[in-house]
Design a protein around this motif. Structure first.
Motif, mmCIF file in Angstrom:
data_model
loop_
_atom_site.group_PDB
_atom_site.id
_atom_site.type_symbol
_atom_site.label_atom_id
_atom_site.label_comp_id
_atom_site.label_asym_id
_atom_site.label_seq_id
_atom_site.Cartn_x
_atom_site.Cartn_y
_atom_site.Cartn_z
ATOM 1 N N LEU A 99 0.820 -1.044 -0.179
ATOM 2 C CA LEU A 99 -0.096 -0.156 0.042
ATOM 3 C C LEU A 99 0.865 1.188 -0.145
ATOM 4 N N LYS A 113 -2.039 0.487 8.410
ATOM 5 C CA LYS A 113 -2.572 1.255 7.119
ATOM 6 C C LYS A 113 -3.913 0.376 6.841
ATOM 7 N N SER A 142 -0.405 -5.985 3.175
ATOM 8 C CA SER A 142 0.361 -5.232 3.681
ATOM 9 C C SER A 142 1.390 -5.484 4.656
#
Ligand code: NAP
Ligand code: ZN
Ligand code: ZN
Length: 348
Positions: free
Chosen positions: A183, A210, A205
């Motif tokens: 990401l 995130k 990720s």
């Protein structure tokens, strides 16, 4: 014409101001007053000569948005005041089979990269968008929808087209199971575009922090790639995997996540190679592919789609003096989700 830019003089050298020469506009040229230029991880790879063959001094930048201020006598598609963009290419031979098929990035004579390359004379160096102005043939200038925020639109010129192209090549449609890996700049555009096409997107990720962003960007699921259990839980789930990781990693692990006949498209360009086992591909007729940016017509198609769907990049605007710090933060995966240089902070 002399214009202000920021340049690096040798691999890992800090960026500093530099005055560069842009050609006087030819009949088919457009002169662009640059408003914003995105910072792509490819800029970092090249400024640090991680792929070999880097040319210095280097003025990176291939996610350019600005306004036309002057046009050559033969220009038909643009006029002063138009909001336009320039991506990774500024020219090609215009006559070979690949150019004819709108795949200018694969021009048989070799296209002209926006920076770290040469014009088609193979002598004059090209300098990118970390600069105040650029002069480009109208054939390589894109129309940016006025409805889009210019800073947020800049990353569409590389991160946008690079992720749009494989989604289209694999005919992504509503209900498809798509995994996006990494990401960052490319990854967040892949999530937005795949979600806008109606796909069910899962974000992979290494950064637990995130997860909330992945959902906000349009992902239905979030998976931590640092947890081996992830690869058991989601085995055989996906039609398509878009891999944007900029560092070496194990492709075999991700191939296990594909359905039979599924495809994984490599977009990230780690400086060192990784091994792929034959069984990873053979068990389930998996396809491992790559994709390089996209042609000019395809880039316009993507920009028009973004205009219709209101898709732009999530950007953090930085000044010309902040580029070194932005590179360091990118190396730590600390970018949400694209740094964009405000060109008005360059020179003067
Ligand atoms: P970026 O913004 O720095 O994002 C890369 C992401 O990869 C990071 O945010 C991180 O995401 C993940 N990552 C980084 N190091 C990792 C590691 N060691 N292990 C696992 N994951 C890691 O970079 P970008 O601008 O999106 O570019 C990504 C890559 O695509 C670069 O290699 C660039 O050169 C390449 N690229 C290719 C094309 C093309 O035409 N194919 C075009 C443009 C760029 P998480 O924090 O989510 O793990
Ligand atoms: Zn790029
Ligand atoms: Zn060509």
């Amino acid at each position: 014409m002399k214009v202000h830019a920021i340049a690096t003089e040798y691999p890992h050298a800090p960026f500093g101001p530099r005055v560069i020469e842009r050609r006087e506009p030819r009949a088919d040229d457009v002169v662009i007053d640059i408003a914003f230029c995105g910072i792509c991880h490819s800029d970092v790879h090249q400024a640090r000569d991680e792929w070999g063959g880097a040319r210095f001094p280097m003025v990176p930048g291939h996610e350019i948005v600005g306004r036309v201020i002057e046009v050559g006598a033969g220009v038909t598609r643009f006029e002063p005041g138009d909001l336009v963009g320039v991506g990774c290419m500024v020219d090609s031979c215009r006559s070979c089979g690949q150019c004819g098929a709108h795949h200018e990035q694969f021009c048989e004579k070799g296209c002209s990269w926006t920076y770290n390359g040469t014009e088609m004379d193979r002598e004059t160096p090209t300098y990118g968008g970390y600069s105040t102005h650029v002069v480009v043939s109208e054939r390589f200038v894109l129309r940016v929808p006025e409805s889009l925020d210019p800073a947020g639109a800049a990353p569409l010129l590389c991160a946008g087209i690079t992720t749009w192209s494989p989604l289209r090549q694999w005919g992504t449609k509503a209900g498809d199971e798509v995994a996006v890996v990494g990401l960052g700049g490319l990854g967040h555009m892949a999530v937005k575009l795949a979600a806008a096409m109606g796909a069910n997107v899962t974000m992979f990720s290494t950064s637990p922090g995130k997860a909330a962003d992945a959902e906000r960007l349009g992902a239905a699921g979030f998976a931590l790639s640092t947890d081996p259990a992830t690869f058991e839980r989601l085995k055989g789930r996906f039609d398509l995997i878009i891999d944007t990781i900029s560092a070496p990693h194990d492709y075999n692990q991700y191939l296990g996540l594909l359905k039979p006949y599924g495809a994984m498209v490599v977009l990230g360009i780690p400086p060192v190679a990784s091994e792929v086992g034959a069984f990873s591909l053979i068990a389930g007729n998996k396809r491992l592919a790559g994709s390089l940016i996209g042609g000019i017509a395809e880039t316009q198609e993507m920009l028009d789609f973004c205009g219709e769907h209101g898709v732009v990049s999530d950007v953090e605007i930085v000044s010309g003096a902040d580029v070194d710090a932005a590179y360091e933060r990118m190396m730590k995966g600390d970018v949400r989700y694209r740094f964009v240089i405000d060109a008005s902070t360059i020179g003067g």
